[in-house]
Design a protein around this motif. Structure first.
Motif, PDB file in Angstrom:
ATOM      1  N   ARG A 223       0.834  -1.371   0.273  1.00  0.00           N
ATOM      2  CA  ARG A 223      -0.195  -0.416   0.649  1.00  0.00           C
ATOM      3  C   ARG A 223       0.456   1.357  -0.097  1.00  0.00           C
ATOM      4  N   ILE A 224       0.484   2.001  -0.892  1.00  0.00           N
ATOM      5  CA  ILE A 224       1.475   3.133  -1.053  1.00  0.00           C
ATOM      6  C   ILE A 224       0.883   4.610  -1.273  1.00  0.00           C
ATOM      7  N   ALA A 225      -0.378   4.635  -1.184  1.00  0.00           N
ATOM      8  CA  ALA A 225      -0.879   6.127  -0.456  1.00  0.00           C
ATOM      9  C   ALA A 225      -2.047   5.799  -0.405  1.00  0.00           C
ATOM     10  N   CYS A 226      -2.506   6.238   0.564  1.00  0.00           N
ATOM     11  CA  CYS A 226      -3.937   6.289   1.921  1.00  0.00           C
ATOM     12  C   CYS A 226      -4.932   7.469   2.247  1.00  0.00           C
ATOM     13  N   GLY A 227      -5.661   7.662   1.374  1.00  0.00           N
ATOM     14  CA  GLY A 227      -6.726   8.713   2.146  1.00  0.00           C
ATOM     15  C   GLY A 227      -8.200   8.619   3.473  1.00  0.00           C
ATOM     16  N   ILE A 228      -8.337   9.432   3.771  1.00  0.00           N
ATOM     17  CA  ILE A 228      -9.714   8.774   4.425  1.00  0.00           C
ATOM     18  C   ILE A 228     -10.985   9.623   3.545  1.00  0.00           C
ATOM     19  N   ILE A 229     -11.807   8.938   3.290  1.00  0.00           N
ATOM     20  CA  ILE A 229     -13.295   9.547   3.014  1.00  0.00           C
ATOM     21  C   ILE A 229     -14.072  10.939   4.039  1.00  0.00           C
ATOM     22  N   GLU A 230     -13.671  12.215   3.571  1.00  0.00           N
ATOM     23  CA  GLU A 230     -14.572  12.688   4.415  1.00  0.00           C
ATOM     24  C   GLU A 230     -15.449  13.846   3.453  1.00  0.00           C
ATOM     25  N   SER A 231     -16.477  13.857   4.404  1.00  0.00           N
ATOM     26  CA  SER A 231     -17.461  14.561   3.916  1.00  0.00           C
ATOM     27  C   SER A 231     -17.341  16.264   3.538  1.00  0.00           C
ATOM     28  N   THR A 232     -17.816  16.758   2.793  1.00  0.00           N
ATOM     29  CA  THR A 232     -17.554  18.206   2.688  1.00  0.00           C
ATOM     30  C   THR A 232     -18.391  18.942   3.354  1.00  0.00           C
ATOM     31  N   ALA A 233     -19.885  17.817   3.838  1.00  0.00           N
ATOM     32  CA  ALA A 233     -21.251  18.624   5.118  1.00  0.00           C
ATOM     33  C   ALA A 233     -20.563  19.152   5.791  1.00  0.00           C
TER      34      ALA A 233
END
Length: 524
Positions: A223-233
């Motif tokens: 796994r070389i990249a990771c990001g958390i899915i964050e709401s824009t609301a």
């Protein structure tokens, strides 16, 4: 509050017989059916009006305004490498009509070629165990592919979510400039609350191409990249502060309104941590095992800046000077019976303390010079409250700004109770809008907005309290995949600091690391 356990409550403290829920429900249902058989509703013309004659045309219904389309949820992702360097970004958009989520991702500084790309189950971009080898790997805390229907089968993007992981995605092609982009729609997921929500989960990019066949990740490598899915609301997670250590299991939190500093207590060892305003890491303030404290549950900061800490099973309340990290006083509860001092609230003259196992509301006088004694102020056996044996009962507690009213949540039943501090009268708050079972911490915002933290349901419930607090209405329920058995919260400016206690993982390890406190923007 503690994770649900089996405790034997003292019979002396709870002499009333317990009526099983099934019996109570059947009795209520029988009464309801009897009432339905005896009562019918008829549509009668209003006084002074006349029913239309047979065959007469119906009056035209008044025109209704066209419904305004609701904006579709959106989210964003900031991708990072295992060393924390930027690696790209993604935007996500809910499509109308339940058509799924459109994901547009761009990556940078990656080796040319195809790279596997998936939605993973956990909201953590930290090292953790690899599912296949058990070894600690980069971004292992993100868990495996998002698989809400437990297919345990790696497949192709677009394949039925009942046949393969719902988190499958196409490979990303990276060019000679070490950049790549991809836009696709996943029809099996949503940004709305529910079983298939991906809010708070993670996007992972792998070092090699996904073959869409090999379990568990298509032989796509590390796994070389990771990001958390964050709401824009607004009203969703805006950030977090993390703890070092694998046995923190945070529980209580208090915020000093003057400095914005938050204090968090550990349910497992009694450590107290400090989080400076805006900081992303917690630091040790005072070690557990300090006088009168083997565990730290409900916490509050008083007007003098002192920290009050309920000791849970230790039956103590400790008062700590956070500036010097010293214990100023310890109030010891009675040894007899099996009590659990869970939460407390401060008024101008007293501290009120809930007991989850003994049907007693305790009180400590806080005036200068007053003796620091734990007084059994209210025997709940003489009120409408019925403690459920072997379960968690009174838990979170708040007070009105003038100190006239208290509100306490009973976790086992979901009932909200109002207590008059003058007359000691207790009445149930009528709640419209659904269950509050597993209600743990309470947060009062102003005088008429209340938040209930439901631990096992991973939910924050916003209620509007009527004047006098005799009734309440659920206004909204907030969910996010990053809520992990939240125990309580505290207001900090325009946000709630929500404690991810993970107390369920004390019996079902391992917990998701690192432990954290989430910053959630106050919903409108």
């Amino acid at each position: 509050m503690p994770h649900q356990r089996n405790f034997q409550e003292s019979a002396a403290m709870n002499p009333r017989p317990f009526v099983p829920a099934s019996t109570a429900v059947l009795s209520a249902l029988a009464l309801l059916l009897t009432g339905c058989a005896a009562t019918r509703n008829y549509d009668m013309p209003a006084a002074g009006s006349h029913a239309p004659a047979a065959g007469a045309p119906m009056a035209a219904a008044p025109p209704q305004a066209a419904a305004q389309p609701q904006p579709q949820p959106q989210a964003r992702v900031a991708l990072v490498t295992p060393t924390g360097q930027p690696a790209g970004s993604a935007t996500l958009r809910e499509l109308p009509g339940g058509a799924g989520v459109e994901i547009a991702i761009e990556v940078r500084d990656m080796a040319p070629g195809a790279h596997g790309f998936h939605i993973h189950a956990n909201g953590a971009c930290a090292p953790g165990p690899d599912a296949a080898s058990g070894q600690i790997v980069a971004f292992g805390a993100a868990g495996g592919h998002f698989d809400p229907y437990q297919t345990r089968n790696h497949g192709r993007p677009g394949q039925s979510a009942h046949e393969a992981h719902a988190g499958e995605a196409p490979n990303i092609a990276v060019g000679a400039d070490r950049r790549g982009t991809l836009r696709f729609t996943n029809p099996h997921v949503t940004l709305q609350p529910g079983k298939t929500t991906i809010l708070g989960r993670t996007l992972i990019v792998h070092e090699r191409e996904d073959d869409y066949a090999s379990d568990p990740a298509g032989n796509s490598g590390g796994r070389i990249a990771c990001g958390i899915i964050e709401s824009t609301a607004p009203g969703m997670v805006q950030g977090r502060a993390i703890f070092q250590g694998a046995n923190v299991f945070p529980e209580g939190i208090a915020v000093d309104g003057r400095s914005g500093t938050a204090y968090v207590g550990s349910s497992s060892d009694g450590h107290i941590y400090r989080i400076a305003a805006g900081a992303d890491k917690a630091e040790m303030l005072q070690m557990g095992g300090s006088p009168g404290r083997q565990a730290a549950f409900g916490m509050k900061v008083d007007a003098a800046g002192r920290l009050w800490v309920a000791g849970g099973p230790g039956n103590t309340v400790a008062v700590v000077d956070p500036q010097r990290a010293t214990t100023l006083a310890v109030v010891q509860g009675p040894k007899e019976g099996q009590g659990f001092l869970n939460d407390l609230v401060l008024t101008s003259s007293h501290a009120y303390v809930t007991d989850s196992f003994r049907p007693v509301l305790w009180r400590i006088a806080t005036a200068p010079g007053a003796p620091m004694l734990l007084e059994p102020w209210l025997d709940l056996r003489n009120t409408p409250v019925r403690y459920v044996p072997n379960q968690i009962n009174f838990n979170g507690i708040v007070a009105s700004p003038d100190g006239r009213w208290l509100l306490a949540i009973q976790l086992a039943t979901g009932q909200l109770w109002r207590i008059d501090t003058g007359s000691r009268a207790v009445s149930e708050v009528r709640v419209e809008g659904g269950s509050l079972v597993n209600g743990d911490g309470l947060v009062l915002d102003g005088t008429n907005r209340l938040f209930v933290v439901r631990n096992a349901d991973n939910e924050l419930v916003q209620l509007a309290l009527a004047d006098g607090w005799g009734s309440a209405r659920v206004e909204q329920r907030l969910h996010d995949a990053r809520l992990k058995y939240p125990t309580t919260a505290a207001k900090a400016g325009n946000a709630l600091l929500v404690v991810n206690g993970q107390l369920n993982k004390q019996k079902d390890p391992p917990p998701f690391l690192p432990f954290d406190v989430l910053r959630v923007g106050l919903p409108r």
